[in-house]
Design a protein around this motif. Structure first.
Motif, PDB file in Angstrom:
ATOM      1  N   ALA A  68       0.861  -1.180   0.000  1.00 29.46           N
ATOM      2  CA  ALA A  68       0.000   0.000   0.000  1.00 29.46           C
ATOM      3  C   ALA A  68       0.896   1.228   0.000  1.00 29.46           C
ATOM      4  N   GLU A  69       0.684   2.088  -0.978  1.00 30.87           N
ATOM      5  CA  GLU A  69       1.480   3.301  -1.127  1.00 30.87           C
ATOM      6  C   GLU A  69       0.580   4.495  -0.793  1.00 30.87           C
ATOM      7  N   HIS A  70       0.794   5.081   0.365  1.00 26.97           N
ATOM      8  CA  HIS A  70      -0.032   6.191   0.832  1.00 26.97           C
ATOM      9  C   HIS A  70       0.611   7.497   0.382  1.00 26.97           C
TER      10      HIS A  70
ATOM     11  N   ASP B  92      -3.998  10.435  -2.470  1.00 22.64           N
ATOM     12  CA  ASP B  92      -4.289   9.171  -3.144  1.00 22.64           C
ATOM     13  C   ASP B  92      -3.639   8.019  -2.402  1.00 22.64           C
ATOM     14  N   THR B  93      -4.171   6.824  -2.644  1.00 24.34           N
ATOM     15  CA  THR B  93      -3.557   5.593  -2.162  1.00 24.34           C
ATOM     16  C   THR B  93      -3.457   4.642  -3.337  1.00 24.34           C
ATOM     17  N   ASN B  94      -2.263   4.146  -3.607  1.00 24.34           N
ATOM     18  CA  ASN B  94      -2.074   3.120  -4.627  1.00 24.34           C
ATOM     19  C   ASN B  94      -1.935   1.777  -3.924  1.00 24.34           C
TER      20      ASN B  94
ATOM     21  N   ARG C   4      -5.696   2.573  -8.040  1.00 26.02           N
ATOM     22  CA  ARG C   4      -5.538   3.926  -7.493  1.00 26.02           C
ATOM     23  C   ARG C   4      -6.847   4.330  -6.840  1.00 26.02           C
TER      24      ARG C   4
ATOM     25  N   VAL D  51      -7.555   8.625   1.301  1.00 29.75           N
ATOM     26  CA  VAL D  51      -6.830   7.706   2.180  1.00 29.75           C
ATOM     27  C   VAL D  51      -7.598   6.392   2.257  1.00 29.75           C
ATOM     28  N   TYR D  52      -6.893   5.293   2.060  1.00 27.97           N
ATOM     29  CA  TYR D  52      -7.483   3.960   2.183  1.00 27.97           C
ATOM     30  C   TYR D  52      -6.513   3.138   3.023  1.00 27.97           C
ATOM     31  N   ASN D  53      -6.945   2.742   4.186  1.00 24.53           N
ATOM     32  CA  ASN D  53      -6.093   1.979   5.093  1.00 24.53           C
ATOM     33  C   ASN D  53      -6.111   0.510   4.722  1.00 24.53           C
TER      34      ASN D  53
ATOM     35  N   GLU E 141      -3.273  -2.981   4.786  1.00 20.61           N
ATOM     36  CA  GLU E 141      -1.973  -3.531   5.171  1.00 20.61           C
ATOM     37  C   GLU E 141      -1.630  -4.695   4.263  1.00 20.61           C
TER      38      GLU E 141
END
Length: 90
Positions: free
Chosen positions: A56-58, A62-64, A78, A82-84, A86
């Motif tokens: 997860a690339e925060h 955006d979050t990839n 994409r 924010v998308y949490n 793990e």
């Protein structure tokens, strides 16, 4: 961007780059299926492509997510905002 002339152009333009998936893995007649990361959604409870988060690339706005999907292989999604998530989560 919206109607690339070929696979090279489709993969070159856009960030993150377009996902290229073997059409046979998806049961499609097309040799290759191209899907832009921002055209995919993530839902932990349902979906056509089941997968696991690899990374997860925060990036703030955006979050990839990099997912290993049983049908599509390694793909990038994409998500705006924010998308949490793990690594290892489904």
């Amino acid at each position: 961007y919206n109607a690339p002339a070929n696979e090279f152009v489709a993969g070159f333009i856009g960030s993150p780059k377009m996902n290229f998936i073997d059409g046979a893995k998806l049961g499609e007649t097309a040799k290759t299926v191209g899907v832009r990361p921002e055209h995919l959604t993530v839902d932990a409870n349902s979906g056509a492509w089941k997968g696991t988060v690899v990374h997860a690339e925060h990036l703030g706005a955006d979050t990839n997510l990099y997912l290993d999907c049983e049908k599509a292989g390694l793909i990038t999604v994409r998500i705006f905002g924010v998308y949490n998530a793990e690594p290892g989560s489904v």
